[in-house]
Scaffold this active site. Sequence first.
Site, PDB file in Angstrom:
ATOM      1  N   GLY A 200       6.501  -8.667  12.280  1.00 28.88           N
ATOM      2  CA  GLY A 200       5.540  -9.537  12.929  1.00 28.88           C
ATOM      3  C   GLY A 200       4.488  -8.702  13.663  1.00 28.88           C
ATOM      4  O   GLY A 200       3.727  -7.986  13.016  1.00 28.88           O
TER       5      GLY A 200
ATOM      6  N   SER B 143       7.962  -2.628   9.291  1.00 30.63           N
ATOM      7  CA  SER B 143       6.648  -3.085   9.721  1.00 30.63           C
ATOM      8  C   SER B 143       6.606  -3.068  11.259  1.00 30.63           C
ATOM      9  O   SER B 143       6.892  -2.035  11.859  1.00 30.63           O
ATOM     10  CB  SER B 143       6.372  -4.475   9.131  1.00 30.63           C
ATOM     11  OG  SER B 143       5.022  -4.837   9.273  1.00 30.63           O
TER      12      SER B 143
ATOM     13  N   ASP C 230       1.209   0.189  -0.038  1.00 35.85           N
ATOM     14  CA  ASP C 230       1.330  -0.731   1.090  1.00 35.85           C
ATOM     15  C   ASP C 230      -0.066  -0.974   1.656  1.00 35.85           C
ATOM     16  O   ASP C 230      -0.708  -0.056   2.149  1.00 35.85           O
ATOM     17  CB  ASP C 230       2.257  -0.115   2.138  1.00 35.85           C
ATOM     18  CG  ASP C 230       2.593  -1.053   3.280  1.00 35.85           C
ATOM     19  OD1 ASP C 230       1.785  -1.961   3.556  1.00 35.85           O
ATOM     20  OD2 ASP C 230       3.649  -0.863   3.905  1.00 35.85           O
TER      21      ASP C 230
ATOM     22  N   HIS D 226       4.181  -3.407   0.644  1.00 34.82           N
ATOM     23  CA  HIS D 226       4.731  -3.508   1.992  1.00 34.82           C
ATOM     24  C   HIS D 226       6.084  -4.210   2.043  1.00 34.82           C
ATOM     25  O   HIS D 226       6.904  -3.922   2.911  1.00 34.82           O
ATOM     26  CB  HIS D 226       3.732  -4.273   2.872  1.00 34.82           C
ATOM     27  CG  HIS D 226       4.123  -4.380   4.306  1.00 34.82           C
ATOM     28  ND1 HIS D 226       4.145  -3.297   5.155  1.00 34.82           N
ATOM     29  CD2 HIS D 226       4.511  -5.448   5.062  1.00 34.82           C
ATOM     30  CE1 HIS D 226       4.516  -3.682   6.369  1.00 34.82           C
ATOM     31  NE2 HIS D 226       4.752  -4.985   6.337  1.00 34.82           N
TER      32      HIS D 226
END
Length: 330
Positions: A52, A123, A279, A307
């Site tokens: 996120g 991430s 990515d 990704h």
Amino acid sequence: MTDQAVVTLPKGLYPEIEPYDTGYMPTEGKHQIYYEQSGNPQGIPVVVVHGGPGGGTSPNLRCYFNPKAYRIILFDQRGCGKSRPHASQDLSLEDNTTWHLVADMESLRERLGVNKWVVFGGSWGSTLSLAYALTHTQRVSALILRGIFLVRQSELDWFYQGGAANIYPDLWERFVAPIPQAERGNLLAAYIKRLNGEDAAERVRCALAWSGWEGDTLSIEGPPEAPTKFTDPDFAVAFARIESWYFQNRGFFESDNWILENVHKLKNIPAWIVQGRYDVVTPMTSAWDLHRAWPEAKFHLVKKAGHSSSDPGVLDGLVAAADEAITVVS
């Protein structure tokens, strides 16, 4: 490992499993953090740090680990997933910073009686995993990271101010559509104004455009044909509001390169970095910079991947790293 791609045999995910324990952890403020445990209660503790910010966990995140070897701990960060209150309804973003999340992880470790755990994040989850490890180094037995994101201005400019648009110009048009031409010189600020405004319909419209841009660029295979969570208004509003809040504040770090400046402190912790060359969301530059600053970590470059943690090669690399960690930390 060398700087070249590491060849591993395809492994795939472990079978689906259900939690044996779920609950809510109170904080000093209004937030209640949802957590769950699955796998072997006596196994190696591993905490999964979702992306996120604002993404939330999903059941498939349990399946990267051998359930006979691992005690698998998932939690939803403040404002998202099953944690309460949800950011789609509570618009204050009160007490929601990187350092609140780091404190939540440490409180959860103590609540569950864990001495040390493997920290697994992709991430934004890689960002938070590194922030936690740098703050509570003695509580981390290993790190497994994917899609490295350092919340640097160059990364934000790439994805939200036109860099990635050169690869996905068709999807970029959808992303910028809710924003008037005159405000497109600072799309992050334009979105933040609307995501936190009083017009609920505009908030949802902008949130769906924001989350759709990320959802459609996750995989090297392109946008998914089937609807995803990124098209759900409640998810999108929470995701977009939390994410833009963190990006506005540059991850709440002291400097643009805070992680790189401090990562040498982790040189004695076993670590794996898995990165897709193509990515678009978190370009390989950041993973490479982290690799150069932290050569002790094993670097796995996946030549034909984007990704997404489910892209072929990335998935296999993560499962292989988790399997290898069993022998390293046992």
